[in-house]
Design a protein around this motif. Structure first.
Motif, PDB file in Angstrom:
ATOM      1  N   SER A   9       0.925  -1.106  -0.190  1.00  0.00           N
ATOM      2  CA  SER A   9      -0.076   0.088  -0.053  1.00  0.00           C
ATOM      3  C   SER A   9       0.970   1.144  -0.107  1.00  0.00           C
ATOM      4  N   VAL A  23       2.096  -5.633   3.215  1.00  0.00           N
ATOM      5  CA  VAL A  23       0.933  -6.032   3.881  1.00  0.00           C
ATOM      6  C   VAL A  23       0.993  -7.665   3.437  1.00  0.00           C
ATOM      7  N   LEU A  91      -3.246  -2.055  -4.716  1.00  0.00           N
ATOM      8  CA  LEU A  91      -2.176  -2.829  -3.819  1.00  0.00           C
ATOM      9  C   LEU A  91      -0.909  -3.334  -4.317  1.00  0.00           C
ATOM     10  N   PRO A 165      -3.548  -3.529   9.267  1.00  0.00           N
ATOM     11  CA  PRO A 165      -4.085  -3.013   8.149  1.00  0.00           C
ATOM     12  C   PRO A 165      -5.476  -3.645   7.873  1.00  0.00           C
ATOM     13  N   ALA A 167      -8.196  -3.579   4.682  1.00  0.00           N
ATOM     14  CA  ALA A 167      -8.434  -3.042   3.297  1.00  0.00           C
ATOM     15  C   ALA A 167      -9.694  -3.290   2.926  1.00  0.00           C
ATOM     16  N   SER A 250      -5.547   3.619  -0.965  1.00  0.00           N
ATOM     17  CA  SER A 250      -4.113   2.765  -1.116  1.00  0.00           C
ATOM     18  C   SER A 250      -3.902   3.096  -2.295  1.00  0.00           C
ATOM     19  N   THR A 255      -8.800   1.007  -3.664  1.00  0.00           N
ATOM     20  CA  THR A 255      -8.951   0.292  -2.494  1.00  0.00           C
ATOM     21  C   THR A 255      -8.682   1.380  -1.324  1.00  0.00           C
ATOM     22  N   MET A 257      -7.529   1.935   2.526  1.00  0.00           N
ATOM     23  CA  MET A 257      -7.014   1.187   3.603  1.00  0.00           C
ATOM     24  C   MET A 257      -6.902   1.750   4.909  1.00  0.00           C
ATOM     25  N   LEU A 259      -5.402   1.949   8.637  1.00  0.00           N
ATOM     26  CA  LEU A 259      -4.418   1.547   9.568  1.00  0.00           C
ATOM     27  C   LEU A 259      -4.940   1.502  11.383  1.00  0.00           C
ATOM     28  N   ARG A 290      -8.857  -8.148   6.461  1.00  0.00           N
ATOM     29  CA  ARG A 290      -8.045  -7.910   7.677  1.00  0.00           C
ATOM     30  C   ARG A 290      -6.770  -8.417   7.566  1.00  0.00           C
TER      31      ARG A 290
END
Length: 305
Positions: A9, A23, A91, A165, A167, A250, A255, A257, A259, A290
């Motif tokens: 990401s 990730v 990603l 993370p 997503a 991301s 996407t 993301m 945190l 996840r």
């Protein structure tokens, strides 16, 4: 040989074209060589119905280019690709393919001619066009990357163990080229200064004080300009941020993301995503993953027969 490369990401909010996080989502390629000329490619998972199965496949092309740059060739090549990283979603799927090809090609060279870590990073960055995804894909964790005197470089920075993370991956794709086309040629000096401060804060938040992640992920350079091209993603990101979750687009998107700071906040993020998508009646068009922070990076296993 077998090459396993994590998803990444990039940007993470204010770290435009400079920050990237590896990730725990992996593409795996298995490569066999032979003296008989020809190329065969088999693909499972993401892109199985659309990606080429000949020498134009990105991993195959990158393997051959890497070997050729050292003055060698590979007559016969068999590639099995198990793709898990979503394509066109921000990603790092193209970075993963390039890293896979460069590492596989490098492993085929005589030991004395193999590239070291710095040269691998520079080559992968040149093939990708920028280092922010390939650097964490190679080394794992958080990578801070830059270009100096025409050479791409990167260093690793610590990531706090509590960061999780989460997503939210939509069904729609968005090409990096299209997303970049939405960015202005110039931004106000005040915006650049504010972004510098938030990027510095983000490094501290990621490594030492995750409670500051919402403040550290504020961006002034790219997300607002791209929002119109990914309105559902922008709305979801703002919904999460309104509830104190450090959510970003991301990479080039679409996407989202998050945190999360610990398990409880990761669960909160998942609930907020689910409720938002349900209210928008779009839950069937998203995947929520996840993930973990990958701290190892790409790995190559060589098998000789």
């Amino acid at each position: 040989m077998t090459v396993r490369v994590p998803a990444t990401s990039a940007n993470l909010g204010p770290g435009f074209d400079s920050l990237g996080l590896a990730v725990g989502l992996y593409d795996t390629v298995r490569v066999r060589t032979s003296a008989e000329p020809g190329t065969t490619v088999s693909i499972s998972g993401e892109g199985a119905a659309t990606l080429p199965t000949d020498d134009t496949h990105l991993v195959v092309r990158t393997i051959r280019e890497t070997v050729a740059s050292a003055g060698f060739s590979v007559p016969g090549l068999q590639l099995e690709a198990q793709n898990v990283i979503p394509h066109g979603r921000g990603l790092g799927s193209s970075a993963s393919a390039i890293v896979s090809g460069v590492l596989a090609g490098n492993a085929l060279l005589p030991a004395e001619q193999r590239l070291d870590a710095a040269a691998l990073l520079d080559l992968c960055s040149r093939l990708e066009g920028h280092p922010d995804n390939v650097a964490p894909a190679l080394a794992g964790g958080l990578a801070i990357s830059w270009e100096e005197d025409g050479i791409f470089r990167s260093v690793s920075a610590p990531v706090h163990g509590e960061i999780i993370p989460v997503a939210a991956v939509p069904a729609t794709e968005l090409s990096t080229e299209s997303a970049r086309g939405l960015l202005p040629g110039e931004v106000p000096h005040a915006a650049a200064a504010a972004n510098s401060g938030r990027a510095a804060l983000l490094i501290h938040a990621l490594g030492t004080e995750p409670a500051l992640l919402p403040e550290g992920t504020v961006d002034f350079l790219h997300q607002e300009y791209r929002a119109a091209a990914m309105a559902p993603s922008a709305a979801l990101m703002l919904h999460l941020r309104k509830h104190g979750i450090a959510a970003v687009i991301s990479g080039a998107g679409p996407t989202v993301m998050a945190l999360a700071n610990g398990e409880a906040q990761a669960e909160q993020a998942e609930r907020l995503i689910a409720s938002h998508l349900a209210a928008a009646k779009t839950a069937d068009f998203w995947r929520v993953l996840r993930l973990s922070v990958d701290r190892v990076g790409a790995r190559v296993e060589e098998h000789q027969r």
